[in-house]
Design an enzyme around this catalytic site. Structure first.
Site, PDB file in Angstrom:
ATOM      1  N   GLU A 168       0.801  -1.230   0.000  1.00  0.00           N
ATOM      2  CA  GLU A 168       0.000   0.000   0.000  1.00  0.00           C
ATOM      3  C   GLU A 168       0.831   1.276   0.000  1.00  0.00           C
ATOM      4  O   GLU A 168       0.745   2.091   0.909  1.00  0.00           O
ATOM      5  CB  GLU A 168      -0.958   0.015   1.197  1.00  0.00           C
ATOM      6  CG  GLU A 168      -1.972  -1.093   1.160  1.00  0.00           C
ATOM      7  CD  GLU A 168      -3.065  -0.930   2.217  1.00  0.00           C
ATOM      8  OE1 GLU A 168      -2.920  -0.096   3.111  1.00  0.00           O
ATOM      9  OE2 GLU A 168      -4.072  -1.651   2.132  1.00  0.00           O
ATOM     10  N   GLU A 377      -5.316  -8.496   0.730  1.00  0.00           N
ATOM     11  CA  GLU A 377      -6.073  -8.165   1.949  1.00  0.00           C
ATOM     12  C   GLU A 377      -7.527  -7.934   1.603  1.00  0.00           C
ATOM     13  O   GLU A 377      -7.846  -7.359   0.559  1.00  0.00           O
ATOM     14  CB  GLU A 377      -5.560  -6.875   2.625  1.00  0.00           C
ATOM     15  CG  GLU A 377      -4.240  -7.006   3.318  1.00  0.00           C
ATOM     16  CD  GLU A 377      -3.760  -5.703   3.974  1.00  0.00           C
ATOM     17  OE1 GLU A 377      -4.607  -4.882   4.384  1.00  0.00           O
ATOM     18  OE2 GLU A 377      -2.540  -5.522   4.056  1.00  0.00           O
TER      19      GLU A 377
HETATM   20  C1  BG6 Z   1      -4.333  -1.962   5.398  1.00  0.00           C
HETATM   21  C2  BG6 Z   1      -3.003  -2.323   5.935  1.00  0.00           C
HETATM   22  O1  BG6 Z   1      -4.244  -0.603   5.144  1.00  0.00           O
HETATM   23  O2  BG6 Z   1      -5.477  -2.074   6.170  1.00  0.00           O
HETATM   24  C3  BG6 Z   1      -3.052  -3.081   7.238  1.00  0.00           C
HETATM   25  O3  BG6 Z   1      -2.183  -2.947   4.992  1.00  0.00           O
HETATM   26  C4  BG6 Z   1      -4.142  -2.496   8.108  1.00  0.00           C
HETATM   27  O4  BG6 Z   1      -1.777  -3.055   7.816  1.00  0.00           O
HETATM   28  C5  BG6 Z   1      -5.464  -2.738   7.419  1.00  0.00           C
HETATM   29  O5  BG6 Z   1      -4.167  -2.989   9.418  1.00  0.00           O
HETATM   30  C6  BG6 Z   1      -6.662  -2.304   8.215  1.00  0.00           C
HETATM   31  O6  BG6 Z   1      -6.564  -0.968   8.569  1.00  0.00           O
HETATM   32  P1  BG6 Z   1      -6.993  -0.487  10.004  1.00  0.00           P
HETATM   33  O7  BG6 Z   1      -6.722   0.968  10.029  1.00  0.00           O
HETATM   34  O8  BG6 Z   1      -8.442  -0.797  10.140  1.00  0.00           O
HETATM   35  O9  BG6 Z   1      -6.157  -1.265  10.969  1.00  0.00           O
END
Ligand code: BG6
Length: 476
Positions: A168, A377
């Site tokens: 990201e 993800e």
């Molecule tokens: C992504 C990242 O942006 O989203 C993760 O790669 C992150 O590291 C995930 O934890 C969820 O985001 P958040 O802010 O809800 O923890």
């Protein structure tokens, strides 16, 4: 009703994590400090001052975690390597104990037939490089990043087949140089674009290194893609959505896949004195690097409306929860503004829940880039409650199931998807939200006081994913 194609037999049903969010042991076995180790210590930066000093102690409990993965039938596990465990100062002598941790983890995964998917960079830059030349703000980062990557390629050649170069880039640079919510905590639009150019070069150089070394396997960056919609068919709103796609999506994905910046975005930067400095050879480098797949982190979509140049909503007015799902209006005057989409539901953190958006994302990428995608993800952050030793997270099961279905539909439309990694495997530290916002299949007893027992408890979603994997998604 559309007839759906079956998932391929070798589809990677996986789950993901990142070093800083799970490992803990932040100064053990010779590890150097990263920019995150320091940033979390600045008062007010994280929720209730949480740090990753202990996180969920994966560093000491990785065998237990892998055993639970094996029990679940997980096919792949995406994790990141902490640069500061390998090179405490960013370069120089290899820290053998740090490298050994990852060798042991990879061996443990392979022993259980779980494919390791390794992220080289998930935001934890060595503080030494920040101090020496301000990290990503200098072109010197390119050489150090390639050196670090080459060390890992050599160490894991033949064992690790899937590599993610940068996690990201769009998010860590927006938070780091526009919103000041991630290190180095600056607000400087021009520098933001310069930093991105350096990161693009570093990404390209590492991909070329991987191919030059004839590494068996595949490499690609992971992009946080939030597909942009127009709020309605008003042509100005449609134009706004196009602008948002250029500035917030093509600005990265075109560079990864074509080695070129999108034209409308460059025009905007030049007109507004935001253009970054380049060298002639940069463009050869960007063109020469070809990722084998595009990693996509998908959480939500964004609806857009026209944003007038005079008196329009700016980035600076953004809600501090950030670019992703900030709620409230935000944008660039003269280009677009993000508005609330009444057609979709939202999470407790105000993120749009939009499985159809994932199908749209995969369709757009297939049509524009013709590249295989790895979902690196996708997941739902929620306030999970432990009740008599159980976590009944039906909301997460519904969310994930709808997204898997959308992938199946996109693949039936012709998209090539090689794997699906949920965020996250165990509960872990949310960078800015402590432990109240949970994503895992496995509950971990840890909280903001950072004194939890660290006990692992599979949630209902754990058993749901286990049976989905057994069935290879055929029931959908
Ligand atoms: C992504 C990242 O942006 O989203 C993760 O790669 C992150 O590291 C995930 O934890 C969820 O985001 P958040 O802010 O809800 O923890």
């Amino acid at each position: 009703h559309k007839k759906l194609k079956a998932f391929p037999k070798n589809f990677l049903w996986g789950s993901a994590s990142a070093a800083y969010q799970v490992e803990g042991a932040h100064d053990e076995d010779g590890k150097g400090l990263s920019v995150w180790d320091n940033f979390v210590r600045i008062p007010g930066k994280t929720f209730q001052g949480t740090t990753g000093d202990i996180a969920v102690d994966h560093y000491h409990r990785y065998k237990e975690d892998v055993a639970l993965m094996a029990e679940m039938g997980l096919k792949s596990y995406r994790f990141s390597i902490a640069w500061t465990r390998i090179f405490p100062e960013g370069r120089g002598e290899i820290n053998r104990k740090g490298l050994k941790f990852y060798t042991d983890l990879v061996d443990e995964l392979l022993a259980h037939d779980i494919e390791p998917v390794v992220t080289l960079y998930h935001w934890d830059l060595p503080q030494a490089l920040e101090d020496e030349y301000r990290g990503w703000e200098s072109r010197r980062i390119i050489e150090d990043f390639v050196n670090y990557a080459e060390t890992l390629f050599t160490a894991f050649k033949g064992k690790v087949k899937y590599w993610v170069s940068l996690n990201e880039q769009n998010i860590f640079t927006q938070h780091g140089w526009v919103l000041a919510t991630h290190p180095p905590g600056k607000v400087d639009m021009k520098l933001f674009y310069q930093v991105n150019h350096h990161a693009n070069l570093a990404n390209a150089a590492v991909i070329n290194k991987f191919h030059d070394m004839a590494m068996p396997g595949q490499i690609g960056p992971s992009f946080a893609y939030t597909p942009n919609y127009a709020i309605d068919a008003n042509p100005l709103n449609v134009l706004a959505a196009e602008n948002a796609e250029e500035m917030l999506a093509h600005f990265w994905m075109d560079v990864y896949c074509y080695g070129e910046y999108p034209i409308a975005a460059l025009s905007y930067l030049k007109e507004n004195d935001l253009m970054f400095e380049t060298e002639v050879s940069d463009f050869e480098l960007l063109k020469s690097a070809k990722p084998d797949f595009l990693g996509i982190n998908y959480y939500q979509t964004a609806a857009n409306a026209w944003n007038p140049k005079e008196g329009g909503v700016t980035l600076g007015k953004m809600n501090t929860t950030g670019v992703k799902g900030s709620g409230g209006e935000q944008g660039i005057p003269g280009l677009y503004k993000r508005v609330t989409n009444p057609a979709v539901e939202r999470t407790n953190w105000d993120w749009e829940i939009d499985p159809v958006g994932l199908r749209i994302a995969l369709r757009r990428i297939t049509s524009r880039y013709r590249i295989p995608v790895m979902i690196t993800e996708n997941g739902l952050g929620e306030y999970d409650k432990l009740e008599s030793g159980k976590v009944h997270d039906a909301y997460r099961i519904n969310y994930l199931e709808a997204h898997v279905k959308a992938i199946k539909e996109a693949m039936s439309d012709g998209a090539q998807v090689i794997g699906y990694h949920t965020w996250s495997y165990t509960d872990l530290l949310s960078w800015l939200n402590g432990y109240q916002k949970r994503y895992g299949f496995v509950y971990v007893d840890q909280d903001e006081r950072m004194e939890g027992s660290l006990k692992r408890i599979p949630k209902d979603s754990y058993y749901w994913y286990k049976s989905l994997i057994e069935n290879n998604g055929d029931y959908l």
